[in-house]
Design a protein around this motif. Sequence first.
Motif, PDB file in Angstrom:
ATOM      1  N   ALA A   1      57.886  60.487  43.634  1.00 44.82           N
ATOM      2  CA  ALA A   1      57.573  59.993  45.269  1.00 44.82           C
ATOM      3  C   ALA A   1      58.886  60.154  46.351  1.00 44.82           C
ATOM      4  CB  ALA A   1      57.370  59.432  45.667  1.00 44.82           C
ATOM      5  N   HIS A   2      58.917  60.826  47.568  1.00 46.22           N
ATOM      6  CA  HIS A   2      59.424  60.746  48.028  1.00 46.22           C
ATOM      7  C   HIS A   2      59.276  59.646  49.074  1.00 46.22           C
ATOM      8  CE1 HIS A   2      62.142  64.798  47.116  1.00 46.22           C
ATOM      9  NE2 HIS A   2      61.793  64.126  46.449  1.00 46.22           N
ATOM     10  N   VAL A   3      60.641  58.411  49.527  1.00 49.68           N
ATOM     11  CA  VAL A   3      60.086  57.859  51.043  1.00 49.68           C
ATOM     12  C   VAL A   3      61.429  58.226  51.990  1.00 49.68           C
ATOM     13  CG1 VAL A   3      59.629  55.467  51.296  1.00 49.68           C
ATOM     14  CG2 VAL A   3      59.708  56.590  49.227  1.00 49.68           C
ATOM     15  N   ARG A   4      60.478  58.304  52.952  1.00 45.96           N
ATOM     16  CA  ARG A   4      61.298  58.387  54.052  1.00 45.96           C
ATOM     17  C   ARG A   4      61.414  57.558  55.013  1.00 45.96           C
ATOM     18  NH1 ARG A   4      59.668  64.106  55.800  1.00 45.96           N
ATOM     19  NH2 ARG A   4      59.063  63.413  57.506  1.00 45.96           N
ATOM     20  N   VAL A   5      62.906  56.454  55.242  1.00 44.22           N
ATOM     21  CA  VAL A   5      62.294  55.675  55.993  1.00 44.22           C
ATOM     22  C   VAL A   5      62.957  55.384  57.445  1.00 44.22           C
ATOM     23  CG1 VAL A   5      61.976  54.212  53.835  1.00 44.22           C
ATOM     24  CG2 VAL A   5      64.572  54.096  54.544  1.00 44.22           C
ATOM     25  N   ARG A   6      63.197  54.722  58.609  1.00 47.38           N
ATOM     26  CA  ARG A   6      63.804  54.348  59.130  1.00 47.38           C
ATOM     27  C   ARG A   6      64.036  52.419  59.241  1.00 47.38           C
ATOM     28  NH1 ARG A   6      64.661  57.396  63.938  1.00 47.38           N
ATOM     29  NH2 ARG A   6      65.523  56.680  65.456  1.00 47.38           N
ATOM     30  N   LEU A   7      65.529  53.085  59.859  1.00 48.42           N
ATOM     31  CA  LEU A   7      66.107  52.095  59.776  1.00 48.42           C
ATOM     32  C   LEU A   7      67.089  51.125  61.037  1.00 48.42           C
ATOM     33  CD1 LEU A   7      68.904  52.610  56.844  1.00 48.42           C
ATOM     34  CD2 LEU A   7      66.843  51.880  56.151  1.00 48.42           C
ATOM     35  N   ASP A   8      66.576  49.733  61.169  1.00 50.11           N
ATOM     36  CA  ASP A   8      67.033  48.950  62.662  1.00 50.11           C
ATOM     37  C   ASP A   8      68.797  48.639  62.069  1.00 50.11           C
ATOM     38  OD1 ASP A   8      67.949  46.906  60.812  1.00 50.11           O
ATOM     39  OD2 ASP A   8      66.021  45.711  61.076  1.00 50.11           O
ATOM     40  N   ASP A   9      69.164  48.012  63.419  1.00 46.00           N
ATOM     41  CA  ASP A   9      70.146  47.678  63.156  1.00 46.00           C
ATOM     42  C   ASP A   9      71.717  47.298  62.419  1.00 46.00           C
ATOM     43  OD1 ASP A   9      70.087  45.806  64.584  1.00 46.00           O
ATOM     44  OD2 ASP A   9      70.849  45.809  66.701  1.00 46.00           O
ATOM     45  N   LYS A  10      70.521  45.924  61.599  1.00 43.40           N
ATOM     46  CA  LYS A  10      70.819  45.577  60.501  1.00 43.40           C
ATOM     47  C   LYS A  10      70.622  46.605  58.581  1.00 43.40           C
ATOM     48  CE  LYS A  10      71.663  42.340  62.970  1.00 43.40           C
ATOM     49  NZ  LYS A  10      73.524  41.390  62.888  1.00 43.40           N
ATOM     50  N   GLY A  11      69.927  47.437  59.139  1.00 46.77           N
ATOM     51  CA  GLY A  11      69.664  48.067  57.946  1.00 46.77           C
ATOM     52  C   GLY A  11      68.466  47.713  56.862  1.00 46.77           C
ATOM     53  N   HIS A  12      67.654  47.237  57.619  1.00 43.84           N
ATOM     54  CA  HIS A  12      65.946  46.256  57.540  1.00 43.84           C
ATOM     55  C   HIS A  12      65.357  48.194  57.775  1.00 43.84           C
ATOM     56  CE1 HIS A  12      67.378  42.965  56.052  1.00 43.84           C
ATOM     57  NE2 HIS A  12      67.972  42.309  57.965  1.00 43.84           N
ATOM     58  N   VAL A  13      64.441  48.119  57.125  1.00 48.30           N
ATOM     59  CA  VAL A  13      63.656  49.541  57.526  1.00 48.30           C
ATOM     60  C   VAL A  13      62.395  49.465  58.611  1.00 48.30           C
ATOM     61  CG1 VAL A  13      61.306  50.972  56.144  1.00 48.30           C
ATOM     62  CG2 VAL A  13      63.718  50.003  54.509  1.00 48.30           C
ATOM     63  N   THR A  14      62.080  49.548  59.110  1.00 50.53           N
ATOM     64  CA  THR A  14      61.261  49.298  59.607  1.00 50.53           C
ATOM     65  C   THR A  14      59.391  50.362  60.139  1.00 50.53           C
ATOM     66  OG1 THR A  14      62.493  51.473  61.271  1.00 50.53           O
ATOM     67  CG2 THR A  14      62.684  48.827  61.715  1.00 50.53           C
ATOM     68  N   SER A  15      59.947  51.458  59.252  1.00 51.84           N
ATOM     69  CA  SER A  15      58.802  52.573  59.483  1.00 51.84           C
ATOM     70  C   SER A  15      59.403  53.558  58.054  1.00 51.84           C
ATOM     71  CB  SER A  15      59.102  53.089  60.684  1.00 51.84           C
ATOM     72  OG  SER A  15      60.253  54.331  60.941  1.00 51.84           O
ATOM     73  N   SER A  16      58.108  53.867  57.111  1.00 54.26           N
ATOM     74  CA  SER A  16      58.291  54.535  56.354  1.00 54.26           C
ATOM     75  C   SER A  16      57.270  56.002  56.121  1.00 54.26           C
ATOM     76  CB  SER A  16      58.451  53.987  54.790  1.00 54.26           C
ATOM     77  OG  SER A  16      57.070  53.216  54.588  1.00 54.26           O
ATOM     78  N   VAL A  17      57.813  56.961  55.983  1.00 51.78           N
ATOM     79  CA  VAL A  17      56.655  58.137  55.499  1.00 51.78           C
ATOM     80  C   VAL A  17      56.758  58.474  53.962  1.00 51.78           C
ATOM     81  CG1 VAL A  17      56.231  60.724  56.137  1.00 51.78           C
ATOM     82  CG2 VAL A  17      57.172  58.815  57.672  1.00 51.78           C
ATOM     83  N   LEU A  18      55.512  58.644  53.312  1.00 54.60           N
ATOM     84  CA  LEU A  18      55.268  58.655  51.965  1.00 54.60           C
ATOM     85  C   LEU A  18      54.907  60.674  51.579  1.00 54.60           C
ATOM     86  CD1 LEU A  18      53.535  55.615  50.753  1.00 54.60           C
ATOM     87  CD2 LEU A  18      55.825  56.276  51.147  1.00 54.60           C
ATOM     88  N   LEU A  19      55.866  61.134  50.770  1.00 56.45           N
ATOM     89  CA  LEU A  19      55.561  62.260  50.745  1.00 56.45           C
ATOM     90  C   LEU A  19      55.098  62.422  49.112  1.00 56.45           C
ATOM     91  CD1 LEU A  19      58.910  64.290  52.566  1.00 56.45           C
ATOM     92  CD2 LEU A  19      56.524  63.579  52.763  1.00 56.45           C
ATOM     93  N   LEU A  20      54.438  62.701  48.786  1.00 56.57           N
ATOM     94  CA  LEU A  20      53.203  62.762  47.735  1.00 56.57           C
ATOM     95  C   LEU A  20      53.033  63.633  46.977  1.00 56.57           C
ATOM     96  CD1 LEU A  20      51.744  59.147  48.101  1.00 56.57           C
ATOM     97  CD2 LEU A  20      54.213  58.942  47.923  1.00 56.57           C
ATOM     98  N   GLU A  21      52.782  63.395  45.374  1.00 54.95           N
ATOM     99  CA  GLU A  21      51.974  64.780  44.977  1.00 54.95           C
ATOM    100  C   GLU A  21      51.195  64.634  45.032  1.00 54.95           C
ATOM    101  OE1 GLU A  21      54.292  64.099  40.943  1.00 54.95           O
ATOM    102  OE2 GLU A  21      56.509  65.205  41.123  1.00 54.95           O
TER     103      GLU A  21
END
Length: 332
Positions: free
Chosen positions: A270-290
């Motif tokens: 599985a591939h997980v695309r994430v967006r981070l804030d200025d502290k490196g914490h995940v704010t959102s994610s998009v999953l690419l699943l089989e």
Amino acid sequence: ARVKANPKDAAVQIAAARWYVDHGLPQEAIAHYDAVRGGTAAQRTEAWAAAARLRRHVRWKQELIAEKLATVRADPEHATVDDLAIATIDSGVADRDIRAVFAAVLAAQTDPERVNNLVYSALAAGANGEALAAAKKMTESRNDGQHLDTLAECYHVAGDQAEALRVEDSAIAMAKGSSLASLLVANRARFAAGAGKSREVTALDDRVAALWKQLETADQLAQTAVPTTPTNPVWQKRMEDRRKRMFAEMDLGGRLAKACRGVSGSAEEAHVRVRLDDKGHVTSSVLLLEPGATEALRKCLTTEVGASALPVVAGEPESTVIVSFRHLLHTP
């Protein structure tokens, strides 16, 4: 016609060889390069070097295909989609051998979800009869929208339009109101048109083509030289931050795989695309699943990655984490 009229013309033989290279026919290209006898020293050198390189590429490809084919045959129950794709798609292996491989692999499976994924591999490789037989058996225990869609795909590839539409209509009725419904409707339109491949088959075709393209350039140096270590401290910090993030992504991928292995089903990656804030914490994610990934896997990955963080890299707020379940599939 030009070669026939000028068989001893080195320039004509080289032009023909290049044409065959551009059209993916290396053996024919080698024959024309080998036919260069006269001409200038530069032409003879080009022909010899090009033929030698093509022979090496052909040998590399054949060796890799043979290795993957032997791996699949040795353990058909645990054959991976990637190994099957390399061994059977655009591989030059005889059709009867490809069909025999898929017959053995599909017969060895006990998990309908894994069968569902492997059916598309069989379709991509042209083992249509084996795919259809496996899909029919699969839907005896998984008679739902997703698996009926796979069966309809098999009928479509086999050229049985009426049966493809009938089964797809049943799949659409079962999936009504779900996120799967729109995809099934699009598939039905493709079946009605009597043309087109599934996205799963197209993806496999593209991945295999990309592998052979990569193999063709494996013996070439990069176009630009490897840069020396710069003295710019800002650049150096960015490179160090990127290195830290790369290792953190690998570590996070391993932790996600372990946390969600219990609900991974037949998914191998599985591939997980994430967006981070200025502290490196995940704010959102998009999953690419089989295809065939469970909803439980989606929820698990979303929950786990939502509580994660990655090292900050200036100007790079997005990152991709690869979650591989392959090495965990048979681990107690």
